[in-house]
Scaffold this active site. Structure first.
Site, short mmCIF file in Angstrom:
data_model
loop_
_atom_site.label_atom_id
_atom_site.label_comp_id
_atom_site.label_asym_id
_atom_site.label_seq_id
_atom_site.Cartn_x
_atom_site.Cartn_y
_atom_site.Cartn_z
N ASN A 11 32.77 40.17 38.38
CA ASN A 11 31.58 39.89 37.58
C ASN A 11 31.49 40.97 36.51
O ASN A 11 31.10 42.10 36.79
CB ASN A 11 30.33 39.90 38.48
CG ASN A 11 29.06 39.66 37.70
OD1 ASN A 11 29.11 39.30 36.52
ND2 ASN A 11 27.92 39.86 38.35
N LYS A 13 29.59 41.04 34.06
CA LYS A 13 28.22 41.19 33.56
C LYS A 13 28.24 41.22 32.01
O LYS A 13 29.10 40.57 31.42
CB LYS A 13 27.55 42.43 34.16
CG LYS A 13 27.71 42.44 35.68
CD LYS A 13 26.86 43.45 36.37
CE LYS A 13 27.13 43.40 37.86
NZ LYS A 13 26.16 44.14 38.65
N HIS A 95 22.54 35.21 40.61
CA HIS A 95 22.83 36.64 40.72
C HIS A 95 21.51 37.43 40.72
O HIS A 95 20.54 37.05 40.05
CB HIS A 95 23.72 37.09 39.55
CG HIS A 95 24.22 38.49 39.75
ND1 HIS A 95 23.47 39.58 39.37
CD2 HIS A 95 25.34 38.96 40.33
CE1 HIS A 95 24.14 40.68 39.71
NE2 HIS A 95 25.28 40.33 40.29
N GLU A 97 20.59 40.00 39.26
CA GLU A 97 20.06 40.39 37.94
C GLU A 97 19.36 39.21 37.27
O GLU A 97 18.36 39.41 36.56
CB GLU A 97 21.20 40.97 37.07
CG GLU A 97 21.57 42.37 37.57
CD GLU A 97 23.05 42.71 37.50
OE1 GLU A 97 23.79 42.11 36.72
OE2 GLU A 97 23.46 43.62 38.28
N GLU A 165 24.84 39.62 48.41
CA GLU A 165 24.81 40.85 47.62
C GLU A 165 23.47 41.56 47.82
O GLU A 165 22.48 41.23 47.13
CB GLU A 165 24.98 40.52 46.14
CG GLU A 165 26.29 39.85 45.82
CD GLU A 165 26.67 40.08 44.37
OE1 GLU A 165 27.71 40.73 44.14
OE2 GLU A 165 25.94 39.66 43.47
N GLY A 171 25.64 48.10 41.93
CA GLY A 171 25.71 49.07 40.84
C GLY A 171 25.16 50.44 41.21
O GLY A 171 24.92 51.27 40.34
N SER A 211 28.82 47.36 45.04
CA SER A 211 29.60 48.60 45.03
C SER A 211 30.91 48.52 45.82
O SER A 211 31.32 49.49 46.47
CB SER A 211 28.74 49.77 45.51
OG SER A 211 27.63 49.96 44.64
#
Ligand code: PGA
Length: 248
Positions: A11, A13, A95, A97, A165, A171, A211
């Protein structure tokens, strides 16, 4: 039990440029990628066409989001029909985000999943709890609620990969331990068994994201219900090859 092919998603991003995609294409082409791993990278939509033309053919390119209808007055959105038109079969939906930065709800994500599947795309459907939800003992409740909304819209599970996730691990450099990942993956498989079918529970890939690095992927990959990864930061770096090869 049906074989679940190991699945590693990247990903990117909102990262990348033509020249950095050239670099990624080079390390993926030079790397000895495990043929037993299915590889799909989520690319910014503006670069998907370019990435498809540059990446080795065994690395598929995915969109990172899409809208819930084929076309119309929805400025800045892209549709599954457009994703297919430029030669991609994949989209990442839900996702964290999208959920937490852009306010996408469980219902909107479920509608997107339904439309993407009806247009013939494969979907990486993401679920995961916030730190405060984990700390207050709500992980299973949250992850089941998110998964149920999606599951209600799925008729063909062969086109769905579930990505667990935990938001606190994305991150942050703070990976879930292999035991923490396995615990939730096992619960999700049980959820599929009880709410869908044994066959779907046994065949659906449940991948972990948050991560993941070359240093921690092998231990995570040993867990029975961890069928692969969704990799953010490390998918931009040559160590992505090590993650693809985590089972070797
Ligand atoms: P990360 O991101 O690997 O950089 O933690 C994972 C993701 O957001 O899919």
């Amino acid at each position: 039990m049906p074989e679940r092919k190991f699945f590693v998603g990247g990903n990117w991003k909102m990262n990348g440029s033509k020249s950095s995609i050239d670099g990624i294409a080079k390390f993926l082409s030079d790397g000895n990628l495990d043929p037993n791993t299915e590889i799909v990278v989520g690319c910014p939509s503006i670069y998907m066409d370019y990435a498809i033309s540059k990446l080795p053919k065994n690395v598929k390119v995915s969109a990172q989001n899409c809208y819930k209808v084929p076309s119309g007055a929805f400025t800045a959105e892209i549709s599954p029909a457009m994703i297919k038109d430029i030669g991609s079969d994949w989209v990442i939906l839900g996702h964290s985000e999208r959920r937490n930065v852009f306010g996408e709800t469980d219902d909107l994500i479920a509608e997107k999943v339904a439309h993407a599947l009806s247009e013939g795309l494969n979907v990486i459907a993401c679920v995961g709890e916030l730190l405060e939800e984990r700390e207050s003992g709500k992980t299973q409740e949250v992850v089941f609620r998110q998964t149920k909304k999606i599951a209600d819209k799925v008729s063909d599970w062969s086109k769905v990969v579930i990505a667990y996730e935990p938001v606190w691990a994305i991150g942050t450099g703070k990976t879930a331990s292999p035991e923490q990942a396995q615990e939730v993956h096992e619960q999700l498989r049980k959820f599929l068994k009880e709410n869908v079918s044994d066959e779907v529970a046994n065949s659906t890939r449940i991948i972990y994201g948050g991560s993941v690095t070359a240093a921690n992927c092998k231990e995570l990959a040993k867990k029975a219900d961890v069928d692969g990864f969704l990799v953010g930061g490390a998918s931009l770096k040559p160590e992505f090859v090590n993650i693809i090869n985590a089972k070797q």
